[in-house]
Design a protein around this motif. Sequence first.
Motif, PDB file in Angstrom:
ATOM      1  N   TYR A   1       0.836  -1.198   0.000  1.00  0.00           N
ATOM      2  CA  TYR A   1       0.000   0.000   0.000  1.00  0.00           C
ATOM      3  C   TYR A   1       0.869   1.245   0.000  1.00  0.00           C
ATOM      4  O   TYR A   1       1.697   1.452   0.886  1.00  0.00           O
ATOM      5  CB  TYR A   1      -0.914   0.025   1.222  1.00  0.00           C
ATOM      6  N   GLU A   2       0.669   2.082  -1.033  1.00  0.00           N
ATOM      7  CA  GLU A   2       1.425   3.333  -1.155  1.00  0.00           C
ATOM      8  C   GLU A   2       0.499   4.505  -1.437  1.00  0.00           C
ATOM      9  O   GLU A   2       0.790   5.356  -2.266  1.00  0.00           O
ATOM     10  CB  GLU A   2       2.484   3.197  -2.248  1.00  0.00           C
ATOM     11  N   GLY A   3      -0.643   4.530  -0.751  1.00  0.00           N
ATOM     12  CA  GLY A   3      -1.546   5.666  -0.869  1.00  0.00           C
ATOM     13  C   GLY A   3      -2.765   5.436  -1.722  1.00  0.00           C
ATOM     14  O   GLY A   3      -3.707   6.236  -1.697  1.00  0.00           O
ATOM     15  N   GLN A   4      -2.787   4.343  -2.504  1.00  0.00           N
ATOM     16  CA  GLN A   4      -3.952   3.998  -3.310  1.00  0.00           C
ATOM     17  C   GLN A   4      -4.232   2.512  -3.173  1.00  0.00           C
ATOM     18  O   GLN A   4      -3.306   1.710  -3.090  1.00  0.00           O
ATOM     19  CB  GLN A   4      -3.726   4.349  -4.794  1.00  0.00           C
ATOM     20  N   ILE A   5      -5.516   2.162  -3.164  1.00  0.00           N
ATOM     21  CA  ILE A   5      -5.861   0.754  -3.088  1.00  0.00           C
ATOM     22  C   ILE A   5      -5.499   0.060  -4.405  1.00  0.00           C
ATOM     23  O   ILE A   5      -5.439   0.685  -5.458  1.00  0.00           O
ATOM     24  CB  ILE A   5      -7.357   0.545  -2.761  1.00  0.00           C
ATOM     25  N   ALA A   6      -5.257  -1.241  -4.320  1.00  0.00           N
ATOM     26  CA  ALA A   6      -4.835  -2.010  -5.491  1.00  0.00           C
ATOM     27  C   ALA A   6      -6.045  -2.414  -6.337  1.00  0.00           C
ATOM     28  O   ALA A   6      -7.148  -2.594  -5.821  1.00  0.00           O
ATOM     29  CB  ALA A   6      -4.066  -3.257  -5.046  1.00  0.00           C
ATOM     30  N   ARG A   7      -5.818  -2.570  -7.619  1.00  0.00           N
ATOM     31  CA  ARG A   7      -6.842  -3.085  -8.527  1.00  0.00           C
ATOM     32  C   ARG A   7      -6.668  -4.597  -8.647  1.00  0.00           C
ATOM     33  O   ARG A   7      -5.554  -5.076  -8.829  1.00  0.00           O
ATOM     34  CB  ARG A   7      -6.717  -2.461  -9.917  1.00  0.00           C
ATOM     35  N   PHE A   8      -7.747  -5.325  -8.582  1.00  0.00           N
ATOM     36  CA  PHE A   8      -7.693  -6.772  -8.782  1.00  0.00           C
ATOM     37  C   PHE A   8      -7.913  -7.053 -10.263  1.00  0.00           C
ATOM     38  O   PHE A   8      -8.989  -6.817 -10.803  1.00  0.00           O
ATOM     39  CB  PHE A   8      -8.762  -7.461  -7.939  1.00  0.00           C
TER      40      PHE A   8
END
Length: 233
Positions: free
Chosen positions: A211-218
């Motif tokens: 996590y670097e400030g944005q949620i991940a896309r699956f």
Amino acid sequence: MNNSITWTEKLDKGYWLMDLGYRDYIAARFLLNNHLIVQGLTLASTSVEKYLKALIVFNLEVREKYHYHFDKFDKLKNLLENINKDITQELDPVFLEILENAFKIRYYDRIKSHIFIGLYINQFIGELDYTIDFIERFIVNTQNGGESISAYSRAIKNNEPHLYENNYILNKGDKKEHMEKTDVGFSIHLRMGSVSQEENIVKGGRTKNKYEGQIARFTDFSEHLFGFYKSGQ
């Protein structure tokens, strides 16, 4: 014609919208924590929308149309910019994009093109919790001098279990640590035809995301299962 809006009217409508937004939020949390994804996403979208409208109403100087939904997110942003309160710049753009698409899947007859939504459930709930708490605090600090009478604040005082479940903010957790927990991905794909529609929901395996400030896309399953969507056919 007097187009002004009174302080009492702003207060009534603003808190009414916040309470309605909280109802959608707490229902969204319950559904998402139980992996009822489509229903949870649509309520998450309407929840954040109502909170943004509340912020707009609290800061209006004259009566103005504000009944826009997330399918017209640009109009909500314009209203927030006009009152110098565009807090959406502080929010996760990937999260907001998911909310925009989530609103579109409420009614199939209005979908004009394929929709794909890919998310990790723990991260999404974490960002939803952050967003609602952020807007609540922003409104309280700018309107009531730090005192809140909202449904959200009452639920905190009453230790509402559905609010505290898996809520890193209220359980005094660290956001990065929470977002990097082992997570489960979900893909939702809607493909519209002339006389029929196809809905696919895919649940992925357990994984961890940085996590670097944005949620991940699956996206793990989208290309393999829904190649027509990726290719634009």
